[in-house]
Design an enzyme around this catalytic site. Structure first.
Site, PDB file in Angstrom:
ATOM      1  N   GLY A  16      19.216  57.992  50.694  1.00 53.99           N
ATOM      2  CA  GLY A  16      20.491  58.496  50.724  1.00 53.99           C
ATOM      3  C   GLY A  16      20.617  59.286  49.720  1.00 53.99           C
ATOM      4  O   GLY A  16      19.492  60.116  49.351  1.00 53.99           O
ATOM      5  N   ASP A  17      21.665  60.348  49.722  1.00 56.32           N
ATOM      6  CA  ASP A  17      21.845  61.284  48.836  1.00 56.32           C
ATOM      7  C   ASP A  17      21.056  62.730  49.262  1.00 56.32           C
ATOM      8  O   ASP A  17      20.729  63.238  48.243  1.00 56.32           O
ATOM      9  CB  ASP A  17      21.858  61.228  47.234  1.00 56.32           C
ATOM     10  CG  ASP A  17      22.728  59.832  46.788  1.00 56.32           C
ATOM     11  OD1 ASP A  17      23.861  59.551  47.323  1.00 56.32           O
ATOM     12  OD2 ASP A  17      22.274  59.321  46.148  1.00 56.32           O
ATOM     13  N   LYS A  44      27.082  68.163  52.339  1.00 60.17           N
ATOM     14  CA  LYS A  44      26.929  69.691  52.447  1.00 60.17           C
ATOM     15  C   LYS A  44      26.704  70.054  53.472  1.00 60.17           C
ATOM     16  O   LYS A  44      27.366  71.139  54.142  1.00 60.17           O
ATOM     17  CB  LYS A  44      26.148  70.083  51.438  1.00 60.17           C
ATOM     18  CG  LYS A  44      25.833  71.458  51.200  1.00 60.17           C
ATOM     19  CD  LYS A  44      24.302  72.126  51.380  1.00 60.17           C
ATOM     20  CE  LYS A  44      24.585  73.331  52.156  1.00 60.17           C
ATOM     21  NZ  LYS A  44      23.855  74.473  51.193  1.00 60.17           N
ATOM     22  N   SER A  64      18.133  74.486  52.967  1.00 59.09           N
ATOM     23  CA  SER A  64      19.280  74.485  52.069  1.00 59.09           C
ATOM     24  C   SER A  64      18.552  74.740  50.671  1.00 59.09           C
ATOM     25  O   SER A  64      17.811  74.158  50.223  1.00 59.09           O
ATOM     26  CB  SER A  64      19.960  73.149  51.689  1.00 59.09           C
ATOM     27  OG  SER A  64      21.247  73.046  51.056  1.00 59.09           O
ATOM     28  N   GLY A  70      27.331  57.421  39.258  1.00 59.62           N
ATOM     29  CA  GLY A  70      26.866  58.198  38.071  1.00 59.62           C
ATOM     30  C   GLY A  70      25.478  57.694  37.637  1.00 59.62           C
ATOM     31  O   GLY A  70      25.220  58.315  36.655  1.00 59.62           O
ATOM     32  N   ARG A  71      24.775  56.964  38.247  1.00 58.46           N
ATOM     33  CA  ARG A  71      23.788  56.318  37.842  1.00 58.46           C
ATOM     34  C   ARG A  71      22.665  57.314  37.779  1.00 58.46           C
ATOM     35  O   ARG A  71      22.722  58.200  38.930  1.00 58.46           O
ATOM     36  CB  ARG A  71      23.137  54.982  38.460  1.00 58.46           C
ATOM     37  CG  ARG A  71      24.174  53.841  38.050  1.00 58.46           C
ATOM     38  CD  ARG A  71      23.758  52.657  39.113  1.00 58.46           C
ATOM     39  NE  ARG A  71      23.959  52.811  40.408  1.00 58.46           N
ATOM     40  CZ  ARG A  71      23.689  51.942  41.301  1.00 58.46           C
ATOM     41  NH1 ARG A  71      22.972  51.056  41.150  1.00 58.46           N
ATOM     42  NH2 ARG A  71      23.977  52.285  42.607  1.00 58.46           N
ATOM     43  N   GLN A 111      24.311  56.783  53.634  1.00 55.05           N
ATOM     44  CA  GLN A 111      23.133  56.077  52.804  1.00 55.05           C
ATOM     45  C   GLN A 111      22.073  56.993  53.737  1.00 55.05           C
ATOM     46  O   GLN A 111      21.901  58.083  53.935  1.00 55.05           O
ATOM     47  CB  GLN A 111      23.117  54.651  53.245  1.00 55.05           C
ATOM     48  CG  GLN A 111      24.103  53.911  52.439  1.00 55.05           C
ATOM     49  CD  GLN A 111      25.224  53.764  52.954  1.00 55.05           C
ATOM     50  OE1 GLN A 111      25.610  53.424  53.998  1.00 55.05           O
ATOM     51  NE2 GLN A 111      26.423  54.152  51.959  1.00 55.05           N
ATOM     52  N   GLY A 139      28.699  58.482  48.783  1.00 60.14           N
ATOM     53  CA  GLY A 139      29.364  59.583  47.905  1.00 60.14           C
ATOM     54  C   GLY A 139      28.946  60.995  48.211  1.00 60.14           C
ATOM     55  O   GLY A 139      27.592  61.165  48.309  1.00 60.14           O
ATOM     56  N   HIS A 140      29.767  61.620  49.089  1.00 60.78           N
ATOM     57  CA  HIS A 140      29.115  62.897  49.934  1.00 60.78           C
ATOM     58  C   HIS A 140      29.982  64.240  49.167  1.00 60.78           C
ATOM     59  O   HIS A 140      30.883  64.173  49.351  1.00 60.78           O
ATOM     60  CB  HIS A 140      29.546  62.763  51.399  1.00 60.78           C
ATOM     61  CG  HIS A 140      28.868  61.798  52.037  1.00 60.78           C
ATOM     62  ND1 HIS A 140      28.786  61.562  53.328  1.00 60.78           N
ATOM     63  CD2 HIS A 140      28.031  60.695  51.714  1.00 60.78           C
ATOM     64  CE1 HIS A 140      28.098  60.429  53.584  1.00 60.78           C
ATOM     65  NE2 HIS A 140      27.412  60.138  52.744  1.00 60.78           N
ATOM     66  N   THR A 141      29.102  64.861  48.593  1.00 60.22           N
ATOM     67  CA  THR A 141      29.484  66.013  47.581  1.00 60.22           C
ATOM     68  C   THR A 141      29.728  67.127  48.422  1.00 60.22           C
ATOM     69  O   THR A 141      28.761  67.669  49.223  1.00 60.22           O
ATOM     70  CB  THR A 141      28.701  66.094  46.567  1.00 60.22           C
ATOM     71  OG1 THR A 141      28.196  65.101  45.841  1.00 60.22           O
ATOM     72  CG2 THR A 141      29.260  66.916  45.385  1.00 60.22           C
ATOM     73  N   LYS A 173      24.062  65.184  52.992  1.00 60.21           N
ATOM     74  CA  LYS A 173      24.753  65.065  54.222  1.00 60.21           C
ATOM     75  C   LYS A 173      25.855  65.684  54.305  1.00 60.21           C
ATOM     76  O   LYS A 173      26.279  66.443  54.945  1.00 60.21           O
ATOM     77  CB  LYS A 173      24.670  63.443  54.419  1.00 60.21           C
ATOM     78  CG  LYS A 173      23.222  62.936  54.734  1.00 60.21           C
ATOM     79  CD  LYS A 173      23.353  61.293  54.914  1.00 60.21           C
ATOM     80  CE  LYS A 173      24.040  60.522  53.895  1.00 60.21           C
ATOM     81  NZ  LYS A 173      23.424  60.308  52.395  1.00 60.21           N
ATOM     82  N   ARG A 223      32.613  36.421  61.403  1.00 57.67           N
ATOM     83  CA  ARG A 223      33.811  36.022  61.811  1.00 57.67           C
ATOM     84  C   ARG A 223      34.950  35.724  61.385  1.00 57.67           C
ATOM     85  O   ARG A 223      35.884  35.089  61.610  1.00 57.67           O
ATOM     86  CB  ARG A 223      33.580  35.572  63.237  1.00 57.67           C
ATOM     87  CG  ARG A 223      32.539  36.070  64.206  1.00 57.67           C
ATOM     88  CD  ARG A 223      32.046  35.129  64.968  1.00 57.67           C
ATOM     89  NE  ARG A 223      30.933  34.097  64.409  1.00 57.67           N
ATOM     90  CZ  ARG A 223      30.394  33.310  64.871  1.00 57.67           C
ATOM     91  NH1 ARG A 223      30.415  33.187  66.191  1.00 57.67           N
ATOM     92  NH2 ARG A 223      29.517  32.529  64.107  1.00 57.67           N
ATOM     93  N   ARG A 229      19.523  59.041  39.130  1.00 55.65           N
ATOM     94  CA  ARG A 229      18.427  58.769  40.454  1.00 55.65           C
ATOM     95  C   ARG A 229      16.983  58.910  40.176  1.00 55.65           C
ATOM     96  O   ARG A 229      16.623  59.684  39.277  1.00 55.65           O
ATOM     97  CB  ARG A 229      18.768  59.825  41.760  1.00 55.65           C
ATOM     98  CG  ARG A 229      20.268  59.628  42.239  1.00 55.65           C
ATOM     99  CD  ARG A 229      20.600  60.669  43.097  1.00 55.65           C
ATOM    100  NE  ARG A 229      22.010  60.787  43.707  1.00 55.65           N
ATOM    101  CZ  ARG A 229      22.472  61.960  43.970  1.00 55.65           C
ATOM    102  NH1 ARG A 229      21.824  63.092  43.774  1.00 55.65           N
ATOM    103  NH2 ARG A 229      23.795  61.766  44.251  1.00 55.65           N
TER     104      ARG A 229
END
Ligand code: GDP
Ligand code: IMO
Ligand code: MG
Length: 424
Positions: free
Chosen positions: A12-13, A18, A410, A299-300, A221, A40-42, A16, A143, A302
């Site tokens: 994840g992170d 961007k 990138s 905000g943890r 993710q 969380g997609h920045t 994606k 269900r 990474r």
């Protein structure tokens, strides 16, 4: 026409959001197909930074339709906040947003169960974002769930209460759970969301394909957090891989087109679980500092480590990746030497395959180093110069090992901070 796919190849992170924001101009429709507000997609726009949790990253393009697919789980409170946040930036999200009636709802009591489950796991906790993702998918497969299309039903409040009661009974098993209930805000958000246009996204997308529309499915993710193929049990609760598009949107496997994999030039992971190339030294700290590696949702900090080629090969294989965008390449501008893991040794045997259980530490990774380019890639782009030889050597090695081309490099968080490479 086919549905192109964009997925994270690591934990994840990967950037994606961007890349989707950059590519969105080429597509008529952008869809989310799994996950929920754990994502969380920045995105950096001219008006500043925005982090999307539920809404697809095509929302900043006025000509792009955005679809929240049936495979997504929606927290009404977060979705309302997201829509209002976008409005403050001058973006009317409601104008080009469609929500699948079959998408499941995250109740406050799902978040309560998430907290309870994590506390009960003690040191073995997953490190969940505590957004209620796991319990909501459990109710979906069990269900019991409530879906977006149910919100106008006369029975809705009754069904809500029945499900909440069930959760409270389950919760008794855990004892005292610190949790702030916000049912009122939840129902207010539901009222607010009633103005959104809903669809049966399987019909909507298949008709769009027939009409020749271009569609991009945006993953959340990453492959190593996939419920089947990730580092189980330290994973999320959905299929984050290409296969998730078929069930998460209602399109057939034969309709999948390009599969764009997003990989950082190094690895990060937030939360618990195995991370074979994790660094605990100055290089790890340097990656974290230069890369500003703090979670966009929680905000943890990474965790950081070198790029893992064996892990990437696995991701390419499972997803049928046809091209890769290498993000955060600018962070590697500052390293004399660039290291990657190119082999694993499991029980004394060298292998290019990931072991069954990465939590079981019976393996080692072998590292290979490349001379760094030590050059500012943004300046190279600005001045229109050729990419440094050291950079080309490194990328060529990745391409030949992965057997996939890397046409997008990138070099910054902004939409156009990207170098396009000619690939054969
Ligand atoms: P996502 O969840 O995959 O969309 O990624 P996140 O938004 O959680 O995290 C990626 C972070 O890296 C964000 O802060 C982006 O703005 C930033 N970012 C994306 N691509 C690049 C890049 O090429 N270079 C740098 N320096 N930052 C980037
Ligand atoms: P994007 O889309 C990074 C991680 C959590 C935790 C595990 C399970 O921004 O790449 P969950 O809340 O799903 O129960 O958490 O998965 N995780 C992510 N890590 N990026 C994400 O999303 C993540 N979504 C979940 O940290 O370890
Ligand atoms: Mg993220």
């Amino acid at each position: 026409m086919a549905v192109d796919v964009l997925i994270g190849l690591q934990w994840g992170d990967e950037g994606k959001g961007k890349v989707v924001d950059y590519l969105a101009g080429r597509y008529d429709i952008i869809c989310r197909f799994q996950g929920g507000p754990n994502a969380g997609h920045t995105i950096y726009t001219v008006k500043g930074k925005f982090v999307l949790h539920t809404i697809p990253s095509g929302i900043f393009r006025s000509n792009t339709q955005n679809v929240i697919g049936n495979g997504v789980v929606i927290d009404p409170i977060t979705l309302k906040k997201e829509i209002l946040g976008l409005k403050e930036m001058g973006v009317d999200a409601t104008a080009n947003l469609l929500v699948s009636k079959k998408a499941h709802l995250i109740l406050p009591s799902h978040r309560y169960l998430d907290v309870a489950s994590e506390i009960s796991k003690g040191k073995k906790k997953i490190g969940s974002t505590l957004r209620g993702i796991g319990p909501t998918y459990m109710d979906k497969t069990g269900r019991n769930g409530l879906r977006f299309g149910d919100i106008n039903s006369a029975e809705f409040k009754k069904k809500y209460q029945e499900l909440k009661n069930k959760h409270l009974q389950l919760g008794e098993m855990y004892g005292d759970v610190p949790f702030e209930w916000n049912d009122e805000e939840w129902f207010e958000s539901i009222e607010f969301l009633k103005s959104l246009e809903t669809v049966s996204c399987e019909y909507y997308l298949n008709k769009a394909l027939k009409a020749g529309k271009t569609i991009l499915a945006e993953g959340a993710q990453g492959v190593m957090l996939d419920i089947d193929f990730g580092t189980y049990p330290y994973v999320t609760s959905s299929n984050t891989i290409t296969a998730g598009i078929c069930t998460g949107l209602g399109v057939a496997p034969t309709q999948i087109g390009e599969v764009i994999g997003i990989s950082k030039a190094y690895c990060t992971r937030v939360g618990g679980g195995p991370f074979p190339t994790e660094l605990f030294d100055d290089n790890g700290k340097k990656l974290q500092d230069l890369g500003h590696e703090f979670g966009a949702t929680t905000g943890r900090p990474r965790r950081c480590g070198w790029l893992d080629l064996v892990q990437l090969k696995y991701s390419v294989m499972i997803n049928g990746v046809t091209q890769i965008a290498l993000t955060k390449s600018d962070i590697m501008d500052h390293f004399e030497e660039i290291t990657i893991a190119d082999e694993y040794e499991v029980n004394g045997y060298k292998t290019q395959e990931l072991p069954f259980d990465l939590c079981d530490e019976n393996y080692k990774v072998s590292l290979k180093s490349f001379k760094g380019w030590n050059t500012d890639l943004s300046a190279i782009k600005k001045e229109g110069k050729a990419l440094p030889q050291e950079f080309e050597t490194y990328v060529a090695f990745l391409e030949s090992s992965l057997e996939v081309s890397i046409p997008m490099i990138s070099i910054g968080p902004g939409r156009d901070e990207l170098i396009l490479r000619q690939t054969s």
